[in-house]
Design an enzyme around this catalytic site. Structure first.
Site, short mmCIF file in Angstrom:
data_model
loop_
_atom_site.label_atom_id
_atom_site.label_comp_id
_atom_site.label_asym_id
_atom_site.label_seq_id
_atom_site.Cartn_x
_atom_site.Cartn_y
_atom_site.Cartn_z
N CYS A 8 0.86 -1.19 0.00
CA CYS A 8 0.00 0.00 0.00
C CYS A 8 0.89 1.23 0.00
O CYS A 8 2.11 1.12 -0.13
CB CYS A 8 -0.99 0.00 1.17
SG CYS A 8 -0.26 0.24 2.80
N ARG A 14 -3.17 -0.68 5.67
CA ARG A 14 -3.82 -1.72 4.88
C ARG A 14 -2.93 -2.91 4.57
O ARG A 14 -3.33 -4.07 4.78
CB ARG A 14 -4.36 -1.13 3.58
CG ARG A 14 -5.48 -0.13 3.78
CD ARG A 14 -5.91 0.52 2.48
NE ARG A 14 -4.84 1.34 1.92
CZ ARG A 14 -4.86 1.88 0.72
NH1 ARG A 14 -5.91 1.67 -0.08
NH2 ARG A 14 -3.87 2.63 0.29
N ASP A 134 -9.39 2.82 2.65
CA ASP A 134 -8.20 3.39 3.27
C ASP A 134 -8.58 4.10 4.57
O ASP A 134 -9.14 5.20 4.54
CB ASP A 134 -7.53 4.38 2.31
CG ASP A 134 -6.14 4.80 2.81
OD1 ASP A 134 -5.85 4.60 3.99
OD2 ASP A 134 -5.37 5.34 1.99
#
Length: 201
Positions: A8, A14, A134
């Site tokens: 990410c 994440r 996110d």
């Protein structure tokens, strides 16, 4: 050994959640020694003077909520530090999983394309389109957990159901029979999976 890299932007939310969810899955299936799993960043926002930031505290709290990163199932959460994806990672890993479309663009730029078809977007394995939520912007770690968990379980299913990976998952490689071992793993998937969240159907 099957090698997976989750990626990410900063490698503190994440991709780290995905890394440790996947480590938890393979541990529960008694396959941890068959996998090498890491995560990394596409940018240096969380890397200072060569030292990466630890897992973002709310992400760590969400993992602990599901029994990951606890004293009896630590899996390396406390030692994890953000690291930058390198060009050489392309040769090291079998699967390189980006969390969103921007990650995929950054990875293809870094690697000069994807000639071996190793780069995937996470939710491809969850049978839906879009990006992993996110939480850096939303603060909603429940949605991120759902997306990462669905993607990781889908990825695990795709690997164990793919005949080409059966030799990597078998302990009896000297007497490997493709048809026999595929039948055994398929039966195992139907009846022997341990993880409560493992997708069925």
């Amino acid at each position: 050994m099957i090698k997976i890299l989750f990626v990410c932007h900063g490698n503190i939310c994440r991709s780290t959640m995905a890394e440790f969810i996947m480590k938890d899955i393979v541990k529960k299936q008694d396959l941890a020694d068959k996998f090498h799993i890491e995560s990394s960043a596409t940018h240096t926002d969380e890397i200072w003077n060569g030292q990466g930031s630890p897992v973002y505290p709310p992400a760590k709290a969400k993992l602990r909520e599901y029994g990951i990163g606890t004293p009896d199932n630590e899996l390396g959460v406390s030692a994890k530090r953000a690291r930058l994806t390198s060009r050489t990672d392309y040769d090291k890993f079998d699967f390189i999983i980006g969390m969103d479309s921007a990650n995929i663009r950054d990875l293809n730029r870094l690697f000069g394309g994807d000639p071996e078809n190793k780069v995937y977007k996470m939710l491809e394995f969850a049978d839906r389109s879009g990006d992993v939520a996110d939480p850096w912007y939303t603060g909603n770690f429940d949605d991120t957990w759902r997306d990462c968990s669905d993607g990781c379980h889908g990825l695990f299913r795709a690997i164990v159901m793919d005949p080409k990976y059966i030799p990597y998952l078998s302990d009896d490689t000297d007497n490997f029979s493709h048809d026999e071992h595929f039948s055994e793993i398929s039966e195992y998937n139907e009846t022997g999976l341990i993880h409560d969240d493992f997708p069925r159907g």
